[in-house]
Scaffold this motif. Sequence first.
Motif, mmCIF file in Angstrom:
data_model
loop_
_atom_site.group_PDB
_atom_site.id
_atom_site.type_symbol
_atom_site.label_atom_id
_atom_site.label_comp_id
_atom_site.label_asym_id
_atom_site.label_seq_id
_atom_site.Cartn_x
_atom_site.Cartn_y
_atom_site.Cartn_z
ATOM 1 N N SER A 95 41.799 49.998 4.296
ATOM 2 C CA SER A 95 42.752 50.212 3.209
ATOM 3 C C SER A 95 42.386 51.523 2.520
ATOM 4 N N GLY A 96 43.258 51.999 1.661
ATOM 5 C CA GLY A 96 42.927 53.186 0.873
ATOM 6 C C GLY A 96 41.704 52.915 0.007
ATOM 7 N N MET A 97 41.663 51.718 -0.603
ATOM 8 C CA MET A 97 40.504 51.374 -1.431
ATOM 9 C C MET A 97 39.241 51.264 -0.581
ATOM 10 N N TYR A 121 44.641 56.864 -9.687
ATOM 11 C CA TYR A 121 45.188 55.610 -9.161
ATOM 12 C C TYR A 121 44.447 54.413 -9.785
ATOM 13 N N GLU A 165 43.035 64.021 -7.899
ATOM 14 C CA GLU A 165 44.216 63.384 -7.323
ATOM 15 C C GLU A 165 45.415 64.171 -7.838
ATOM 16 N N ASP A 194 42.103 62.824 -3.385
ATOM 17 C CA ASP A 194 42.993 61.779 -2.878
ATOM 18 C C ASP A 194 44.329 62.453 -2.564
ATOM 19 N N THR A 196 46.954 61.209 -0.893
ATOM 20 C CA THR A 196 47.935 60.211 -0.462
ATOM 21 C C THR A 196 49.384 60.636 -0.732
ATOM 22 N N SER A 216 45.364 56.741 1.348
ATOM 23 C CA SER A 216 45.884 55.415 1.604
ATOM 24 C C SER A 216 46.933 55.640 2.689
ATOM 25 N N THR A 218 48.523 53.466 4.000
ATOM 26 C CA THR A 218 49.561 52.490 3.658
ATOM 27 C C THR A 218 50.864 53.194 3.259
ATOM 28 N N LYS A 219 50.737 54.374 2.698
ATOM 29 C CA LYS A 219 51.885 55.083 2.117
ATOM 30 C C LYS A 219 52.545 55.967 3.184
ATOM 31 N N GLY A 229 46.168 50.464 5.089
ATOM 32 C CA GLY A 229 45.135 51.236 5.779
ATOM 33 C C GLY A 229 44.679 52.422 4.957
HETATM 34 C C1 LIG Z 1 47.934 53.137 -2.842
HETATM 35 C C2 LIG Z 1 46.961 54.157 -3.241
HETATM 36 C C3 LIG Z 1 45.586 53.951 -3.080
HETATM 37 C C4 LIG Z 1 45.006 52.646 -2.578
HETATM 38 O O1 LIG Z 1 45.367 52.392 -1.251
HETATM 39 P P1 LIG Z 1 45.494 50.921 -0.614
HETATM 40 O O2 LIG Z 1 45.892 51.210 0.791
HETATM 41 O O3 LIG Z 1 46.503 50.149 -1.398
HETATM 42 O O4 LIG Z 1 44.137 50.293 -0.704
HETATM 43 C C5 LIG Z 1 44.723 54.973 -3.447
HETATM 44 N N1 LIG Z 1 45.190 56.138 -3.945
HETATM 45 C C6 LIG Z 1 46.509 56.364 -4.112
HETATM 46 C C7 LIG Z 1 46.969 57.668 -4.667
HETATM 47 C C8 LIG Z 1 47.438 55.390 -3.763
HETATM 48 O O5 LIG Z 1 48.743 55.611 -3.961
#
Ligand SMILES: *Cc1c(COP(=O)(O)O)cnc(C)c1O
Length: 405
Positions: A95-97, A121, A165, A194, A196, A216, A218-219, A229
């Motif tokens: 995950s991103g975290m 975040y 960020e 970061d 993302t 992340s 995930t985005k 992820g």
């Molecule tokens: C969503 C997000 C995260 C965390 O990512 P996850 O995949 O939800 O664990 C970290 N930083 C930013 C900028 C995000 O948008």
Amino acid sequence: MIAALPPPKNIDEDKVIFPMAEPSNVTRALRSGIGTDTSAGAVIPPIHLSTTYTFAGFNEPRPHDYARAANPTRELLADAIVTLEGGAGGVVCGSGMGAIATVLLAMLKVGDSIAIPHDCYGGSWRLFHRLAERGGFTVHTLDFTQTEESIAAVTELAPTVVWLETPSNPLLRITDLAPIIAAAKAVGAKTVVDNTFLTPILQQPLALGADIVVHSTTKYLNGHSDVIGGAVVAADAVDAEMCDFWAKTAGTMGNAFDSWMVLRGMRTLPIRMRAHEAGAAAVAAALADHPDVLAVHYPGLPDHPSHEIAARQQAGFGGMVSFELAGELQVRSFIDGLQCFSLAESLGGTESLISHPITMTHASMSPDALAKAGLTDGLLRLSVGLEDPADLIADLLEGLERAAG
Ligand SMILES: *Cc1c(COP(=O)(O)O)cnc(C)c1O
């Protein structure tokens, strides 16, 4: 690495552009993992689900032994992200975290300190503070949009790590990366960005001097709202090695199936990012023109306070827009009845999402902290998807009519 393209035939020597010495990031993203399968020559790489691998013979380990330590599918994705960010190495996380926790494990020890954005975040904010409360390290919160003050603070504090960020969430504030990274370097601090919100297609922090990038996936990198992820990319091979070590030691690494999904998403990343940006720019312009909208936050608008910085350090303005209505009453009637925006957290998928930060993503902040961060009860955040921008705008304008009652 991307597979070499065959040299063309019968070409005019003066116009030789192949073989390509440096393919663009668009081509790199499009070729992510393509043609890497050596077992059957599959164009699309297979998914390696096996948790364990045979030894070739007694005391003869192969490159892979156990999938927490190394997995071929995860390695393909790591290679693709590392290549796009221009790093020396990296690791794909669950995950991103997980990626952010991996970096903290690799970089911070007891007694160290970290400088973080006051509006980073929420999940990162919680992790930094909860770990610090246990006496591990000290957290300094800074407003990195104030370049001169930040440089002075970083120089004085000399933290172990500077965490950045940009653009910020949800107000899309911009940090001028190069001068702050230079100030961090001057006091021996490592800089982590970061990335993302923009992805390597629109911003490359390592090229601006950062040591580490986290994502992340995930985005936008996965881009279809169906994988959780993350990833870490390091400019330096030793830092990359440390992050990989902690990911496999603490078990924060990603799995094979999700890696394969993200690899698939990344092949359309360049065209998705351009389409997200085109939609966001159109939506931001339409909202900025409307008398009932108090403010629009989008770095692509010429009157955004950091428009010049964004234009200089980014290759595009991204797909996130936030804006303000008069108050909660307007927000309720605006949201009830939207056709093209789903009311949900997260961002970066093909579908448009809307969120109300103070009751959703930022609900855990105190009224005081909300006021300090500039988050009002009329603030809404959009993740502009790939629907026809004309439909998105029509939907938003209808919502504004409802809100005006
Ligand atoms: C969503 C997000 C995260 C965390 O990512 P996850 O995949 O939800 O664990 C970290 N930083 C930013 C900028 C995000 O948008």
